[in-house]
Design an enzyme around this catalytic site. Structure first.
Site, PDB file in Angstrom:
ATOM      1  N   LYS A 133      -2.115  -1.510  -3.928  1.00  0.00           N
ATOM      2  CA  LYS A 133      -2.992  -0.336  -3.865  1.00  0.00           C
ATOM      3  C   LYS A 133      -2.179   0.939  -3.916  1.00  0.00           C
ATOM      4  O   LYS A 133      -1.200   1.027  -3.172  1.00  0.00           O
ATOM      5  CB  LYS A 133      -3.768  -0.397  -2.555  1.00  0.00           C
ATOM      6  CG  LYS A 133      -4.675   0.785  -2.316  1.00  0.00           C
ATOM      7  CD  LYS A 133      -5.229   0.715  -0.934  1.00  0.00           C
ATOM      8  CE  LYS A 133      -5.991   1.993  -0.667  1.00  0.00           C
ATOM      9  NZ  LYS A 133      -6.419   2.099   0.685  1.00  0.00           N
ATOM     10  N   LYS A 175       0.858  -1.185   0.000  1.00  0.00           N
ATOM     11  CA  LYS A 175       0.000   0.000   0.000  1.00  0.00           C
ATOM     12  C   LYS A 175       0.892   1.233   0.000  1.00  0.00           C
ATOM     13  O   LYS A 175       1.697   1.427   0.915  1.00  0.00           O
ATOM     14  CB  LYS A 175      -0.902  -0.010   1.232  1.00  0.00           C
ATOM     15  CG  LYS A 175      -1.789   1.233   1.314  1.00  0.00           C
ATOM     16  CD  LYS A 175      -2.799   1.134   2.429  1.00  0.00           C
ATOM     17  CE  LYS A 175      -3.583   2.426   2.555  1.00  0.00           C
ATOM     18  NZ  LYS A 175      -4.593   2.372   3.613  1.00  0.00           N
TER      19      LYS A 175
HETATM   20  C1  PBG Z   1      -7.506   3.274   5.471  1.00  0.00           C
HETATM   21  C2  PBG Z   1      -7.726   3.215   4.001  1.00  0.00           C
HETATM   22  C3  PBG Z   1      -7.527   4.211   3.027  1.00  0.00           C
HETATM   23  C4  PBG Z   1      -8.022   3.679   1.831  1.00  0.00           C
HETATM   24  C5  PBG Z   1      -8.451   2.396   2.098  1.00  0.00           C
HETATM   25  N1  PBG Z   1      -8.237   2.114   3.435  1.00  0.00           N
HETATM   26  C6  PBG Z   1      -7.052   5.605   3.146  1.00  0.00           C
HETATM   27  C7  PBG Z   1      -5.673   5.923   3.513  1.00  0.00           C
HETATM   28  O1  PBG Z   1      -4.815   5.059   3.714  1.00  0.00           O
HETATM   29  O2  PBG Z   1      -5.420   7.113   3.656  1.00  0.00           O
HETATM   30  C8  PBG Z   1      -8.071   4.396   0.510  1.00  0.00           C
HETATM   31  C9  PBG Z   1      -9.129   3.918  -0.423  1.00  0.00           C
HETATM   32  C10 PBG Z   1      -9.422   4.839  -1.552  1.00  0.00           C
HETATM   33  O3  PBG Z   1      -8.775   5.879  -1.757  1.00  0.00           O
HETATM   34  O4  PBG Z   1     -10.356   4.519  -2.288  1.00  0.00           O
HETATM   35  N2  PBG Z   1      -6.206   3.306   5.887  1.00  0.00           N
END
Ligand code: PBG
Length: 324
Positions: A248, A195
């Site tokens: 992601k 991520k």
């Molecule tokens: C929580 C999380 C996030 C997303 C999914 N889980 C936000 C982040 O890490 O700031 C992003 C999903 C999206 O942008 O569609 N940590």
């Protein structure tokens, strides 16, 4: 002029020929629709930067899930907007928390739909970070226990799968052993393994109310410059018991999806995030591109790169176009 023996155009001359030779055939089977669950009842609150996406109260989410199942979409992933936030994010593991109530209601009404839950503290902490803050930093090890509590609480409410998105080191192992201790060894973990600290999460933070109140997430999420590090992260998560690994965002990281697919033999998921959705919606609304074609092309590319599961805000629109 000699006639070329090889004429790749021969197989592009009709819709039927192109269908016949297509290498990538996305279906509804791998789609996961993200849902934002808000307190109250009868609530459908639009998200400005994500046209078509709304925060839903539990009753409305149940209705939405019936429609989702009717479209043949196998799964949803739930994000919670709690009534109260504090420094620890304690409503994240409350037995009557917003996500826990949604899980119970959805599983009762639409038992065949797979309910996945996002496991992370950022929606529940008043500072908006994904873990406990101490000495101006997110504290890794003290956060693990809280994430494990949250995951167990989701699974006890009936979640079919948990998906940790916090990027703390060691959280997959901590969650796996907590689930096993709670006699929930059958619950799979889909880890947000690679991520990235991405600008493309902007609209999500409006949707989930999870913008960090100070600093940013670069101390725990990955540097967009790194792909080898993603393979290391994925290997660690699999070693700790991840059943599915996720990359992601999706579209800016197709190379990472492809390498993870090539190197590991567990299912690979990709999250087409809020900013990817917003870009297509905004450009289409401005008349700059064809929304349906852009959506299908982006989705096909993500599947072509190697993702067999795609979390996408376009899941319903895609399901109407793709074969079952
Ligand atoms: C929580 C999380 C996030 C997303 C999914 N889980 C936000 C982040 O890490 O700031 C992003 C999903 C999206 O942008 O569609 N940590």
């Amino acid at each position: 002029m000699s006639h070329p023996t090889h004429r790749p155009r021969r197989l592009r001359r009709s819709v039927a020929l192109r269908r016949l030779v297509a290498e990538t055939r996305p279906t509804v089977d791998g789609l996961v629709l993200p849902l934002f669950i808000a307190p109250g009842s009868g609530v459908e609150r639009p998200i400005a930067a994500m046209p078509g996406v709304r925060q839903l109260s539990v009753d409305r989410a149940v209705e939405e899930c019936r429609g989702v199942a009717d479209l043949g979409i196998p799964a949803v992933i739930l994000f919670g907007i709690p009534e109260q936030k504090d420094a620890m994010g304690s409503s994240a593991w409350a037995a009557d928390g917003i996500v826990q109530r949604a899980i119970v209601a959805i599983k009762k009404a639409v038992p065949e739909l797979i309910v996945i839950t996002d496991v992370c503290l950022c929606e529940y902490t008043d500072h908006g970070h994904c873990g406990i803050v101490g000495r101006g930093e997110v504290q890794n090890d003290p956060t693990l226990e809280l994430l494990a509590r949250q995951a167990v609480s989701h699974a006890q409410a009936g979640a079919d799968m948990v998906a940790p998105s916090d990027m703390m080191d060691g959280r997959v192992g901590a969650i796996r052993s907590a689930l096993d201790r709670a006699e929930l060894p059958q619950v799979p973990i889909m880890s947000y393994a690679a991520k990235y600290a991405s600008a493309f999460y902007g609209p999500f933070r409006e949707a989930a109310g999870s913008t960090p109140q100070f600093g940013d997430r670069r101390g725990y999420q990955m540097d967009p410059a790194n792909a080898r590090e993603a393979l290391h992260e994925v290997a660690l998560d699999i070693e700790q018991g991840a059943d599915i690994v996720m990359v992601k965002p999706a579209l800016p990281y197709l190379d990472v999806i492809q390498q993870v697919r090539a190197r590991f033999d567990v299912p690979v998921a990709a999250y087409a995030v809020s900013g990817e959705y917003a870009m297509i919606k905004a450009a289409a609304a401005a008349g700059m591109l064809d929304e349906e074609r852009a959506m299908l092309e982006a989705h096909t590319a993500i599947v072509r790169a190697g993702a067999s599961i795609v979390l996408t805000y376009f899941a319903k629109e895609l399901a109407r176009l793709l074969v079952r």
